[in-house]
Design a protein around this motif. Structure first.
Motif, PDB file in Angstrom:
ATOM      1  N   GLN A   1      -1.455   2.487  -5.198  1.00  0.00           N
ATOM      2  CA  GLN A   1      -2.440   3.499  -4.807  1.00  0.00           C
ATOM      3  C   GLN A   1      -3.242   3.993  -6.014  1.00  0.00           C
ATOM      4  O   GLN A   1      -4.475   4.110  -5.948  1.00  0.00           O
ATOM      5  CB  GLN A   1      -1.713   4.658  -4.125  1.00  0.00           C
ATOM      6  CG  GLN A   1      -1.036   4.242  -2.821  1.00  0.00           C
ATOM      7  CD  GLN A   1      -0.032   5.265  -2.320  1.00  0.00           C
ATOM      8  OE1 GLN A   1       0.147   6.323  -2.929  1.00  0.00           O
ATOM      9  NE2 GLN A   1       0.631   4.960  -1.217  1.00  0.00           N
ATOM     10  N   VAL A   2      -2.554   4.234  -7.113  1.00  0.00           N
ATOM     11  CA  VAL A   2      -3.242   4.645  -8.345  1.00  0.00           C
ATOM     12  C   VAL A   2      -4.131   3.510  -8.852  1.00  0.00           C
ATOM     13  O   VAL A   2      -5.257   3.738  -9.323  1.00  0.00           O
ATOM     14  CB  VAL A   2      -2.223   5.069  -9.419  1.00  0.00           C
ATOM     15  CG1 VAL A   2      -2.915   5.317 -10.759  1.00  0.00           C
ATOM     16  CG2 VAL A   2      -1.467   6.312  -8.979  1.00  0.00           C
ATOM     17  N   GLY A   3      -3.641   2.275  -8.743  1.00  0.00           N
ATOM     18  CA  GLY A   3      -4.438   1.132  -9.176  1.00  0.00           C
ATOM     19  C   GLY A   3      -5.718   0.990  -8.384  1.00  0.00           C
ATOM     20  O   GLY A   3      -6.788   0.686  -8.947  1.00  0.00           O
TER      21      GLY A   3
ATOM     22  N   GLY B   1      -7.550   4.444  -2.151  1.00  0.00           N
ATOM     23  CA  GLY B   1      -6.457   4.828  -3.037  1.00  0.00           C
ATOM     24  C   GLY B   1      -6.259   6.333  -3.072  1.00  0.00           C
ATOM     25  O   GLY B   1      -5.121   6.830  -3.049  1.00  0.00           O
ATOM     26  N   ALA B   2      -7.368   7.081  -3.110  1.00  0.00           N
ATOM     27  CA  ALA B   2      -7.276   8.539  -3.148  1.00  0.00           C
ATOM     28  C   ALA B   2      -6.620   9.086  -1.882  1.00  0.00           C
ATOM     29  O   ALA B   2      -5.753   9.968  -1.944  1.00  0.00           O
ATOM     30  CB  ALA B   2      -8.670   9.134  -3.329  1.00  0.00           C
ATOM     31  N   PHE B   3      -7.021   8.565  -0.723  1.00  0.00           N
ATOM     32  CA  PHE B   3      -6.448   9.066   0.526  1.00  0.00           C
ATOM     33  C   PHE B   3      -4.992   8.630   0.700  1.00  0.00           C
ATOM     34  O   PHE B   3      -4.192   9.358   1.290  1.00  0.00           O
ATOM     35  CB  PHE B   3      -7.287   8.623   1.715  1.00  0.00           C
ATOM     36  CG  PHE B   3      -8.468   9.506   1.981  1.00  0.00           C
ATOM     37  CD1 PHE B   3      -8.297  10.820   2.375  1.00  0.00           C
ATOM     38  CD2 PHE B   3      -9.764   9.031   1.826  1.00  0.00           C
ATOM     39  CE1 PHE B   3      -9.384  11.653   2.605  1.00  0.00           C
ATOM     40  CE2 PHE B   3     -10.856   9.848   2.061  1.00  0.00           C
ATOM     41  CZ  PHE B   3     -10.669  11.165   2.450  1.00  0.00           C
TER      42      PHE B   3
ATOM     43  N   LEU C   1       0.799  -1.226   0.000  1.00  0.00           N
ATOM     44  CA  LEU C   1       0.000   0.000   0.000  1.00  0.00           C
ATOM     45  C   LEU C   1       0.831   1.274   0.000  1.00  0.00           C
ATOM     46  O   LEU C   1       0.305   2.353  -0.277  1.00  0.00           O
ATOM     47  CB  LEU C   1      -0.947  -0.003   1.204  1.00  0.00           C
ATOM     48  CG  LEU C   1      -2.051  -1.060   1.177  1.00  0.00           C
ATOM     49  CD1 LEU C   1      -2.907  -0.960   2.424  1.00  0.00           C
ATOM     50  CD2 LEU C   1      -2.916  -0.900  -0.067  1.00  0.00           C
ATOM     51  N   ARG C   2       2.106   1.181   0.306  1.00  0.00           N
ATOM     52  CA  ARG C   2       2.954   2.374   0.291  1.00  0.00           C
ATOM     53  C   ARG C   2       3.435   2.712  -1.121  1.00  0.00           C
ATOM     54  O   ARG C   2       4.012   3.782  -1.329  1.00  0.00           O
ATOM     55  CB  ARG C   2       4.149   2.188   1.220  1.00  0.00           C
ATOM     56  CG  ARG C   2       3.760   2.046   2.683  1.00  0.00           C
ATOM     57  CD  ARG C   2       4.970   2.032   3.595  1.00  0.00           C
ATOM     58  NE  ARG C   2       4.577   1.805   4.976  1.00  0.00           N
ATOM     59  CZ  ARG C   2       4.177   2.745   5.808  1.00  0.00           C
ATOM     60  NH1 ARG C   2       4.111   4.000   5.391  1.00  0.00           N
ATOM     61  NH2 ARG C   2       3.837   2.456   7.055  1.00  0.00           N
ATOM     62  N   ARG C   3       3.215   1.815  -2.073  1.00  0.00           N
ATOM     63  CA  ARG C   3       3.692   2.051  -3.438  1.00  0.00           C
ATOM     64  C   ARG C   3       2.712   2.925  -4.212  1.00  0.00           C
ATOM     65  O   ARG C   3       1.499   2.709  -4.167  1.00  0.00           O
ATOM     66  CB  ARG C   3       3.896   0.722  -4.166  1.00  0.00           C
ATOM     67  CG  ARG C   3       5.045  -0.106  -3.610  1.00  0.00           C
ATOM     68  CD  ARG C   3       5.291  -1.329  -4.459  1.00  0.00           C
ATOM     69  NE  ARG C   3       6.439  -2.098  -3.998  1.00  0.00           N
ATOM     70  CZ  ARG C   3       6.854  -3.229  -4.550  1.00  0.00           C
ATOM     71  NH1 ARG C   3       6.198  -3.722  -5.599  1.00  0.00           N
ATOM     72  NH2 ARG C   3       7.900  -3.865  -4.073  1.00  0.00           N
ATOM     73  N   TRP C   4       3.277   3.867  -4.959  1.00  0.00           N
ATOM     74  CA  TRP C   4       2.464   4.798  -5.733  1.00  0.00           C
ATOM     75  C   TRP C   4       1.604   4.070  -6.755  1.00  0.00           C
ATOM     76  O   TRP C   4       0.419   4.391  -6.930  1.00  0.00           O
ATOM     77  CB  TRP C   4       3.400   5.794  -6.426  1.00  0.00           C
ATOM     78  CG  TRP C   4       2.693   6.823  -7.236  1.00  0.00           C
ATOM     79  CD1 TRP C   4       2.176   8.005  -6.787  1.00  0.00           C
ATOM     80  CD2 TRP C   4       2.428   6.777  -8.642  1.00  0.00           C
ATOM     81  NE1 TRP C   4       1.598   8.702  -7.823  1.00  0.00           N
ATOM     82  CE2 TRP C   4       1.739   7.973  -8.973  1.00  0.00           C
ATOM     83  CE3 TRP C   4       2.703   5.855  -9.652  1.00  0.00           C
ATOM     84  CZ2 TRP C   4       1.333   8.250 -10.273  1.00  0.00           C
ATOM     85  CZ3 TRP C   4       2.292   6.141 -10.945  1.00  0.00           C
ATOM     86  CH2 TRP C   4       1.617   7.325 -11.251  1.00  0.00           C
ATOM     87  N   GLY C   5       2.163   3.065  -7.435  1.00  0.00           N
ATOM     88  CA  GLY C   5       1.408   2.349  -8.453  1.00  0.00           C
ATOM     89  C   GLY C   5       0.218   1.606  -7.887  1.00  0.00           C
ATOM     90  O   GLY C   5      -0.851   1.548  -8.515  1.00  0.00           O
TER      91      GLY C   5
ATOM     92  N   VAL D   1      -3.245  11.216  -1.264  1.00  0.00           N
ATOM     93  CA  VAL D   1      -3.251  12.497  -0.554  1.00  0.00           C
ATOM     94  C   VAL D   1      -2.197  12.499   0.555  1.00  0.00           C
ATOM     95  O   VAL D   1      -1.520  13.515   0.787  1.00  0.00           O
ATOM     96  CB  VAL D   1      -4.652  12.782   0.023  1.00  0.00           C
ATOM     97  CG1 VAL D   1      -4.613  13.951   1.007  1.00  0.00           C
ATOM     98  CG2 VAL D   1      -5.638  13.083  -1.101  1.00  0.00           C
ATOM     99  N   ALA D   2      -2.064  11.358   1.237  1.00  0.00           N
ATOM    100  CA  ALA D   2      -1.099  11.270   2.335  1.00  0.00           C
ATOM    101  C   ALA D   2       0.338  11.427   1.866  1.00  0.00           C
ATOM    102  O   ALA D   2       1.234  11.687   2.680  1.00  0.00           O
ATOM    103  CB  ALA D   2      -1.267   9.934   3.060  1.00  0.00           C
ATOM    104  N   ARG D   3       0.582  11.277   0.554  1.00  0.00           N
ATOM    105  CA  ARG D   3       1.928  11.442   0.013  1.00  0.00           C
ATOM    106  C   ARG D   3       2.308  12.915  -0.166  1.00  0.00           C
ATOM    107  O   ARG D   3       3.475  13.235  -0.412  1.00  0.00           O
ATOM    108  CB  ARG D   3       2.041  10.742  -1.339  1.00  0.00           C
ATOM    109  CG  ARG D   3       1.782   9.255  -1.298  1.00  0.00           C
ATOM    110  CD  ARG D   3       1.783   8.677  -2.699  1.00  0.00           C
ATOM    111  NE  ARG D   3       3.134   8.672  -3.252  1.00  0.00           N
ATOM    112  CZ  ARG D   3       3.955   7.624  -3.212  1.00  0.00           C
ATOM    113  NH1 ARG D   3       3.568   6.501  -2.628  1.00  0.00           N
ATOM    114  NH2 ARG D   3       5.149   7.695  -3.748  1.00  0.00           N
TER     115      ARG D   3
END
Length: 412
Positions: A218-220, A305-307, A212-216, A310-312
């Motif tokens: 989260q976008v997925g 995924g959106a949150f 869950l820490r990976r950007w991909g 946002v947390a990034r």
């Protein structure tokens, strides 16, 4: 000059750093959205006196509680000691949640309290905690497809018996005296049927196993969840409008008892979905159908995924804009319980002169303020401490039992 010894972090600081901020943000959003559906109407009469869905019913109804349940599954895969390792601790933790839920059920309040079903979902999850990602995908997909059919077949049978298995109220302590009715209501006929809602926990378990820490990832979650939600609503439109599903439901006896057109858009809670197979074709909030489960699983994944994305955004974290919502999300059991107590008090005349919108604003500001206070100090909420203690007790007992079994075994 001697090197400075790094300042030792307190247990509260270490606890705060272990949490995934995006998950807490999503959990906080689910809590606030549930408050809105509890305190504001989802259906209201328009100027002509006809019932129509409100903005709360169109935006939050069904989706808020589903997000809460999906995140419950996610939480079982997170933490320093995942639930798959500490199954007895999870059982003890669920027992505390069930006790809180049964106590809230004693209140006179117009809120469908989810906590007892939430605890039962945890107990039901124990046998599947060790499943891998592929098995969870297959099981959750089958569950979303088949569980609504099972409840559709079981519900008339349970309600048609001489002692119908429906409580008609939130589960409470006296209901333990009639366990068969209680079980029937929790699993099939109640506000949150566990047979259907277990799909949310299975999906949450699968999501929690992702990186869950990976950007991909989260976008997925954001894009894939949104696509699933749109697909479900598109399928509902095709079945209900061109193929005649809505017209068929409007011919049922339920249409003369309820403002069914508005309820199909905002909230189908309380409607007896029987007598027509077309009930299975809707994606109405709280209908528990395959399309409803698919839509709300999709919205839950997209919101998470959106949150997480946002947390990034570091500037938001530096100026503290995320902390109130994340803090509320880190202590939802406590805040949910206080919210229900406060709502019961207001229904009893405890807030004279305060409109529903004003009451909701008070609840939201209080939740965010308390969440910020606890987050800033690295504290757990009082009920979170209780569930954490129960989980630790289970882990200690489980470890002690395992050691005793190894000591007694002649094969070492």
């Amino acid at each position: 000059m001697a090197p400075r010894t790094p300042k030792r972090k307190s247990p509260g600081q270490r606890f705060a750093e272990q949490r995934l901020t995006g998950v807490d943000l999503a959990r906080g959003a689910a809590l606030l959205a549930m408050m809105a559906t509890h305190l504001l109407p989802t259906i209201a009469p328009n100027a002509a006196g006809h019932a129509e869905p409100t903005w709360v019913g169109l935006v939050f109804s069904g989706r808020a509680a589903a997000l809460f349940a999906v995140l419950a599954g996610v939480s079982l895969s997170l933490g320093r000691v995942p639930a798959a390792v500490n199954r007895l601790g999870l059982a003890f933790r669920a027992a505390v949640i069930a006790a809180v839920g049964l106590s809230l059920g004693m209140l006179q309040v117009d809120i469908a309290v989810i906590l007892v079903q939430y605890a039962v979902l945890f107990w039901c999850a124990i046998p599947v905690l060790r499943l891998g990602q592929r098995a969870l995908v297959l099981l959750s997909s089958a569950w979303i497809l088949l569980a609504p059919i099972a409840t559709f077949e079981l519900r008339p049978w349970l309600l048609g018996s001489t002692d119908p298995a429906r409580l008609g109220h939130n589960p409470m302590w006296p209901d333990l005296a009639d366990p068969l009715k209680l079980v029937g209501d929790l699993f099939v006929t109640g506000f949150y049927p566990v047979i259907e809602w277990f799909a949310y926990l299975l999906v949450g378990l699968w999501i929690g196993r992702l990186q869950l820490r990976r950007w991909g990832v989260q976008v997925g979650l954001l894009c894939g969840g949104a696509a699933a939600a749109v697909l479900a609503k598109s399928a509902e439109w095709a079945l209900m409008v061109p193929l005649g599903g809505r017209a068929a439901l409007m011919e049922t006896p339920q249409a003369s008892q309820w403002p069914l057109d508005a309820m199909l858009q905002a909230n189908l809670t309380g409607v007896d979905q029987s007598g027509s197979v077309w009930w299975l074709a809707t994606a109405a909030p709280h209908s528990g159908t395959t399309l409803d489960l698919l839509h709300t699983v999709g919205t839950s994944a997209a919101i998470l995924g959106a949150f997480l994305l946002v947390a990034r955004i570091r500037p938001l974290e530096r100026i503290g804009l995320l902390r109130p919502l994340a803090g509320a999300g880190g202590m939802t059991l406590t805040l949910y319980t206080v919210h229900v107590f406060a709502a019961a008090s207001s229904e009893g005349g405890g807030t004279p002169g305060l409109e529903r919108e004003g009451l909701l604003a008070v609840h939201i500001v209080a939740a965010l303020s308390v969440g910020l206070l606890f987050r800033a100090n690295g504290w757990r909420g009082p009920l979170e401490w209780a569930t954490h203690g129960a989980s630790r007790l289970g882990r200690i007992k489980q470890t002690t039992t395992a050691r005793g079994s190894r000591a007694k075994s002649p094969l070492r």
